[in-house]
Design a protein around this motif. Structure first.
Motif, PDB file in Angstrom:
ATOM      1  N   ARG A 156      -7.739 -13.023 -77.568  1.00 17.31           N
ATOM      2  CA  ARG A 156      -8.753 -12.018 -77.239  1.00 17.31           C
ATOM      3  C   ARG A 156      -9.053 -11.136 -78.444  1.00 17.31           C
ATOM      4  O   ARG A 156     -10.170 -10.643 -78.581  1.00 17.31           O
ATOM      5  CB  ARG A 156      -8.320 -11.189 -76.028  1.00 17.31           C
ATOM      6  N   TYR A 266     -16.335  -9.818 -72.860  1.00 17.71           N
ATOM      7  CA  TYR A 266     -15.699 -10.247 -74.103  1.00 17.71           C
ATOM      8  C   TYR A 266     -15.322 -11.726 -74.040  1.00 17.71           C
ATOM      9  O   TYR A 266     -15.563 -12.479 -74.970  1.00 17.71           O
ATOM     10  CB  TYR A 266     -14.411  -9.464 -74.353  1.00 17.71           C
ATOM     11  N   PHE A 267     -14.697 -12.148 -72.937  1.00 16.06           N
ATOM     12  CA  PHE A 267     -14.091 -13.478 -72.910  1.00 16.06           C
ATOM     13  C   PHE A 267     -13.896 -13.943 -71.472  1.00 16.06           C
ATOM     14  O   PHE A 267     -14.018 -13.179 -70.513  1.00 16.06           O
ATOM     15  CB  PHE A 267     -12.727 -13.458 -73.612  1.00 16.06           C
ATOM     16  N   TYR A 274      -8.662 -18.313 -74.678  1.00  8.14           N
ATOM     17  CA  TYR A 274      -9.753 -17.376 -74.479  1.00  8.14           C
ATOM     18  C   TYR A 274     -11.056 -17.993 -74.972  1.00  8.14           C
ATOM     19  O   TYR A 274     -11.157 -18.442 -76.116  1.00  8.14           O
ATOM     20  CB  TYR A 274      -9.482 -16.071 -75.229  1.00  8.14           C
ATOM     21  N   ASP A 276     -14.932 -17.415 -75.890  1.00  9.53           N
ATOM     22  CA  ASP A 276     -15.762 -16.317 -76.367  1.00  9.53           C
ATOM     23  C   ASP A 276     -17.000 -16.173 -75.486  1.00  9.53           C
ATOM     24  O   ASP A 276     -17.856 -17.059 -75.438  1.00  9.53           O
ATOM     25  CB  ASP A 276     -16.166 -16.585 -77.822  1.00  9.53           C
ATOM     26  N   ASP A 305      -9.496  -9.232 -65.556  1.00  8.56           N
ATOM     27  CA  ASP A 305      -9.599  -9.249 -67.022  1.00  8.56           C
ATOM     28  C   ASP A 305     -10.760  -8.372 -67.477  1.00  8.56           C
ATOM     29  O   ASP A 305     -10.632  -7.581 -68.415  1.00  8.56           O
ATOM     30  CB  ASP A 305      -9.844 -10.674 -67.528  1.00  8.56           C
ATOM     31  N   THR A 309     -11.644  -4.376 -70.024  1.00  7.74           N
ATOM     32  CA  THR A 309     -12.404  -4.393 -71.280  1.00  7.74           C
ATOM     33  C   THR A 309     -13.368  -3.222 -71.415  1.00  7.74           C
ATOM     34  O   THR A 309     -14.159  -3.191 -72.362  1.00  7.74           O
ATOM     35  CB  THR A 309     -13.190  -5.705 -71.437  1.00  7.74           C
TER      36      THR A 309
END
Length: 457
Positions: A156, A266-267, A274, A276, A305, A309
């Motif tokens: 990440r 983010y991911f 991970y 992208d 998750d 973020t």
């Protein structure tokens, strides 16, 4: 930052808003079950030359982690690399440039929290001693450039480091050069969460001022007392800030979920890796239209998750995270949870704290957040009614009362108010930690920044 070990592909897909607010609903607990989770990061350096060790070098970050097995910690791997250690006291994990973080266990009282912190610091000092390594309790590297710092092997982080320069100028500094103390706290209901969130957000600038401890950049004063806090103002406007909607009528779990749906991704974590997805839309993911996983829809783990973020001053998951403090030594690691528990875990204290801040306008809240990194306790309050120092005196009085009312005693019969003493002293003198460092830099250190390393844990 959180650590994932398993994929979520076999979980059922999220169906709608009910699933999106489920983590927040699950967080509701009766007051008897409220816990305290404390997270704190520290800078790691080689005593011989003050260098930040890399992951793979002999006696580097990997070896420090593995040596914690002596104390019963077990390794957590990602892509064949040990990225964390798990044990009874929580998780020891890696921040992007090798900062070590303890994400502590959920504990019942501050006596347990401070004991946990002490155990952890003794353990990492012991494994550090064998490797010629020590640790700094500051909010930011005082002398390192970005290029002088290593990058840890977490998937990440690679994605985030590519994305950060696209959305702000200081995101890489946030990742590589800063350290913080955070506290995770519970709530009993949606209404209780809302009031705690609002008090926490309004008073976060005071916490930033009291814990300001990052006045140096690359060996010189940077013009700030908490440069770590300033960094967040130019990291990524889509996922940071004071969140005006939190103070609006109707704020609750669903409004938070809507905010998070608008935070760019983010991911996605799949098959131990991970993927992208930086800048993509979670709303598209819900519709099966995510370009990097066409046709696939998110699971509860993907949503969890994603909830990790966003980086505002206070963050909601299944608990509330207080995120405004610079890193510091043992006494201040114990003081931050004492500050927030005293204010938020006693109803009388929570009500009194809200009375202090409820009439501030959003413009006034934003001004406090923007001025505190430079001025700390000298920041003027709304309405010209005094300074942050004056507010600190009043708020600490409320926190003392809240902790006394909890009446959580240790084996000596002491309640939890003693953990506020270091903050009482800061307010009494009007000097935050960064100002003491600057006094030393301009005085006895004679401008030699290497003298800061005497402040090791």
């Amino acid at each position: 930052m959180s650590t994932r070990e398993t994929s979520s592909i076999d979980e059922p897909a999220i169906e709608g808003m009910e699933d999106l607010v489920a983590p927040m609903l699950r967080g509701e607990k009766p007051a008897s079950d409220w816990r305290i989770g404390t997270e704190h990061e520290k800078l790691v350096y080689k005593r011989k030359d003050f260098r930040a060790p890399s992951y793979d070098e002999p006696c580097g970050i990997h070896d420090l982690l593995m040596n914690l097995r002596e104390f019963g910690w077990e390794p957590v791997e990602e892509g064949g690399k040990v990225i964390a250690m798990r044990g009874e006291d929580g998780t020891v994990s890696l921040e992007p440039a090798g900062q070590l973080e303890l994400s502590g266990a959920p504990l019942e009282n501050l006596h347990q929290t401070c004991a946990e912190t002490g155990r952890h610091l003794e353990q990492v000092k012991k494994v550090g001693e064998a490797c010629g390594v020590s640790y700094l309790g500051l909010g930011m590297w005082p002398d390192k450039t970005r290029d002088e710092l290593p990058v840890m092997p977490k998937g990440r982080y690679e994605i985030m480091m590519r994305h950060m320069p696209r959305v702000g100028n200081l995101g890489l500094d946030m990742m590589l050069r800063t350290c913080t103390i955070q506290v995770n706290l519970d709530y009993s209901s949606e209404a209780d969460m809302v009031k705690k969130f609002r008090v926490g957000l309004a008073l976060q600038p005071l916490a930033t001022a009291l814990f300001a401890n990052s006045p140096f950049t690359e060996g010189r004063p940077n013009g700030y007392l908490s440069y770590r806090s300033h960094i967040w103002s130019d990291t990524d406007p889509h996922r940071t800030g004071m969140l005006p909607f939190v103070f609006e009528d109707g704020f609750g779990y669903e409004r938070w979920a809507q905010y998070m749906l608008d935070v760019p991704m983010y991911f996605v974590f799949r098959d131990g890796k991970y993927i992208d997805a930086a800048g993509l839309s979670f709303r598209d993911f819900l519709e099966g239209r995510l370009s990097v996983l066409p046709g696939e829809r998110p699971t509860a783990s993907d949503w969890w998750d994603h909830l990790s973020t966003a980086f505002p001053e206070v963050r909601l998951k299944s608990f509330l995270e207080m995120r405004g403090a610079d890193g510091g030594p043992w006494s201040r690691i114990c003081a931050l949870p004492a500050f927030w528990v005293g204010l938020l875990y006693d109803q009388g204290a929570l009500d009194a704290a809200w009375e202090l801040v409820k009439d501030w306008s959003m413009e006034e809240r934003e001004r406090l957040r923007n001025e505190v990194p430079r001025l700390a306790l000298d920041t003027r309050l709304p309405g010209g009614t005094g300074t942050m120092k004056d507010l600190g005196r009043e708020v600490l009085g409320i926190a003392h009362g809240g902790l006394a009312a909890r009446s959580r005693l240790n084996s000596s019969g002491d309640n939890e108010t003693g953990y506020l003493e270091t903050l009482d002293e800061i307010v009494a003198t009007g000097k935050v930690p960064a100002q003491r460092l600057l006094d030393a830099y301009h005085g006895e250190w004679n401008g030699d920044i290497s003298r800061v390393y005497k402040y090791s844990f």
